[in-house]
Design a protein around this motif. Structure first.
Motif, PDB file in Angstrom:
ATOM      1  N   MET A   1     -25.238 142.160 -35.296  1.00 13.51           N
ATOM      2  CA  MET A   1     -26.028 143.394 -35.331  1.00 13.51           C
ATOM      3  C   MET A   1     -26.800 143.537 -36.651  1.00 13.51           C
ATOM      4  SD  MET A   1     -22.812 145.559 -33.828  1.00 13.51           S
ATOM      5  CE  MET A   1     -23.373 147.245 -33.915  1.00 13.51           C
ATOM      6  N   GLY A   2     -26.820 142.478 -37.454  1.00 14.28           N
ATOM      7  CA  GLY A   2     -27.554 142.510 -38.720  1.00 14.28           C
ATOM      8  C   GLY A   2     -26.746 143.098 -39.865  1.00 14.28           C
ATOM      9  N   LEU A   3     -25.466 143.339 -39.618  1.00 11.97           N
ATOM     10  CA  LEU A   3     -24.591 143.874 -40.661  1.00 11.97           C
ATOM     11  C   LEU A   3     -23.899 142.732 -41.389  1.00 11.97           C
ATOM     12  CD1 LEU A   3     -23.055 146.640 -38.361  1.00 11.97           C
ATOM     13  CD2 LEU A   3     -24.751 147.013 -40.184  1.00 11.97           C
TER      14      LEU A   3
ATOM     15  N   GLN B   1     -22.283 151.975 -33.144  1.00 11.64           N
ATOM     16  CA  GLN B   1     -22.049 150.678 -33.802  1.00 11.64           C
ATOM     17  C   GLN B   1     -20.546 150.430 -33.968  1.00 11.64           C
ATOM     18  OE1 GLN B   1     -24.594 151.678 -37.200  1.00 11.64           O
ATOM     19  NE2 GLN B   1     -25.746 149.780 -36.877  1.00 11.64           N
ATOM     20  N   ILE B   2     -19.838 151.473 -34.410  1.00 13.35           N
ATOM     21  CA  ILE B   2     -18.390 151.329 -34.623  1.00 13.35           C
ATOM     22  C   ILE B   2     -17.692 150.987 -33.298  1.00 13.35           C
ATOM     23  CG2 ILE B   2     -16.267 152.561 -35.285  1.00 13.35           C
ATOM     24  CD1 ILE B   2     -18.060 154.165 -37.296  1.00 13.35           C
TER      25      ILE B   2
ATOM     26  N   GLU C   1     -25.375 128.928 -34.630  1.00 14.12           N
ATOM     27  CA  GLU C   1     -26.149 129.132 -35.871  1.00 14.12           C
ATOM     28  C   GLU C   1     -25.642 130.355 -36.622  1.00 14.12           C
ATOM     29  OE1 GLU C   1     -30.421 129.246 -35.293  1.00 14.12           O
ATOM     30  OE2 GLU C   1     -30.337 127.258 -34.375  1.00 14.12           O
ATOM     31  N   ASN C   2     -25.360 131.431 -35.881  1.00 15.45           N
ATOM     32  CA  ASN C   2     -24.837 132.645 -36.525  1.00 15.45           C
ATOM     33  C   ASN C   2     -23.481 132.390 -37.174  1.00 15.45           C
ATOM     34  OD1 ASN C   2     -27.065 134.089 -35.770  1.00 15.45           O
ATOM     35  ND2 ASN C   2     -26.075 135.175 -34.073  1.00 15.45           N
ATOM     36  N   LEU C   3     -22.602 131.676 -36.450  1.00 17.37           N
ATOM     37  CA  LEU C   3     -21.270 131.387 -37.021  1.00 17.37           C
ATOM     38  C   LEU C   3     -21.397 130.576 -38.302  1.00 17.37           C
ATOM     39  CD1 LEU C   3     -19.238 130.393 -33.795  1.00 17.37           C
ATOM     40  CD2 LEU C   3     -19.247 132.604 -34.961  1.00 17.37           C
TER      41      LEU C   3
ATOM     42  N   MET D   1     -24.963 137.951 -28.239  1.00 16.51           N
ATOM     43  CA  MET D   1     -23.721 137.563 -28.920  1.00 16.51           C
ATOM     44  C   MET D   1     -22.582 138.491 -28.460  1.00 16.51           C
ATOM     45  SD  MET D   1     -23.644 135.471 -31.838  1.00 16.51           S
ATOM     46  CE  MET D   1     -22.473 135.091 -33.128  1.00 16.51           C
ATOM     47  N   ILE D   2     -22.857 139.787 -28.456  1.00 17.98           N
ATOM     48  CA  ILE D   2     -21.821 140.754 -28.078  1.00 17.98           C
ATOM     49  C   ILE D   2     -21.515 140.655 -26.582  1.00 17.98           C
ATOM     50  CG2 ILE D   2     -21.370 143.249 -27.874  1.00 17.98           C
ATOM     51  CD1 ILE D   2     -22.754 143.446 -30.688  1.00 17.98           C
TER      52      ILE D   2
END
Lengths: 245, 245
Positions: free
Chosen positions: B128-130, B26-27, B6-8, A4-5
């Protein structure tokens, strides 16, 4: 780095498309993805106009001066829309709403809602192997676009999006260094970061395969803001009931 | 349907986070993803303020009235920023730019740029699961946010974004039917679609697991726009050099 990224980082604007049109399912998937973006207080304060009529595309190409507004797989116009929230109002309720909608807060909210939706549309399209280009130049003549698509009060055409099967592979354009954009706990001076970027972008412009030239980012921006553009946007937005107080 | 889409489509706002903080990598991945969104005429007209200082988070939680502004893995503020394009200008160039920046066009462009970047950040974080939640209520006191982060002229804090490890699993909120949002070749009447949606959303509100109530979407919107909110946004934006003519 997940896929995705990787997709987000490999974005580049596409300005040459094959003649193949998007089918209905592709269009619906893109619009549905747009609709699933976050929205301020559940307002969903935007509309999307799909343009399939060739004469309207021709007119948009004239207004924008960009041929790929006509030649693409599909063309969308994203509008800030707070007309929808007034549709079921009684006359008294509507009078009250009119007054509140004049605060800049509400135009801002609807422009942000529309942009969040648009970026989801862009990402969905790119994930399907399509390319996109945002078209801000529909605001070259915002009143003409308003008229062409019969937009009611409280609906403002913000930008277009050309979508289609890519017919070129442009380089990805460098972005500002992170320390020119991201600050912790307060705004920071970032002139040094701009100097570094000017050097980098100078090399990019000198060496890129198409349209190479001698330039820097800060010079480009200074030139841009020396001339007035789109001075009619302010009054158009006011005439449609926004940004009046 | 591919995984990206699907994610969107499975997006939902997260308002309860575990106490674990995001790490630097991550940031940076999130900010870098934001930077790769499209930008109008290469202006990259936004800044992102990351908030790690607990006293500033506390103050933001007061302004917004939302506890998850304080309790999250990281907090970002997205700002419209046209200060950056003026940094390398001479005095004469700057005077000219000031004048041009007052046109609503330029505040609009920077708000859209910031929102496109933000939506990329949201999607990157979710991949990223966030979880994330946009926080428009930083505009409850826009001048206080401006002061808290020392924002210069031509920088407007638009919205925040709480990011973190989700500590709940809210239902996805229904979206308007596609025929209330997407029109071909011109704006269309869509009162019928709103009636259908009111029925659907009435059932959703009656049955959902948290905060169930009797309501419709159009009633909710009508109530919202009966009262004035954030009337200081207009003047704040003007005082910072935008939307003046």
């Amino acid at each position: 780095m997940n896929e995705m990224i990787e997709n987000l980082l490999s974005h580049r604007s596409i300005r040459k498309f094959k003649s193949k049109r998007l089918n209905q399912q592709q269009i619906e998937t893109i619009v549905c993805s747009a609709q699933h973006a976050s929205t301020s207080s559940y307002m969903m304060a935007y509309s999307i106009i799909g343009v399939t009529d060739d004469s309207k595309k021709e007119r948009l190409a004239e207004i924008t001066g960009q041929s790929y507004v006509k030649h693409n797989g599909h063309f969308l116009i994203f509008c800030a829309d707070l007309n929808r929230v007034t549709i079921k109002a009684t006359n008294d309720e509507y009078e009250n709403m009119l007054d509140n909608l004049e605060n800049s807060e509400h135009f801002l909210v609807s422009a942000i809602d529309a942009a969040l939706a648009a970026q989801n549309a862009a990402i969905a399209a790119e994930s399907m192997g399509l390319g996109i280009c945002y078209i801000g130049s529909i605001r070259n003549n915002i009143a003409a676009v308003d008229e062409l698509f019969h937009l009611p009060k409280h609906v403002i055409p913000l930008f277009g999006m050309a979508i289609g099967y890519p017919a070129h592979h442009p380089e990805s354009k460098p972005r500002l260094p992170i320390d020119a954009v991201y600050f912790e706990n307060g705004y920071q001076d970032h002139e040094d970061a701009l100097d570094r970027f000017d050097e980098k972008i100078g090399n990019y412009y000198a060496k890129r395969s198409e349209n190479n030239r001698k330039d820097t980012w800060t010079d480009q921006m200074k030139r841009r803001f020396q001339k007035t553009i789109r001075m009619d946007v302010t009054n158009h937005v006011k005439n449609k009931g926004f940004n009046k107080k």
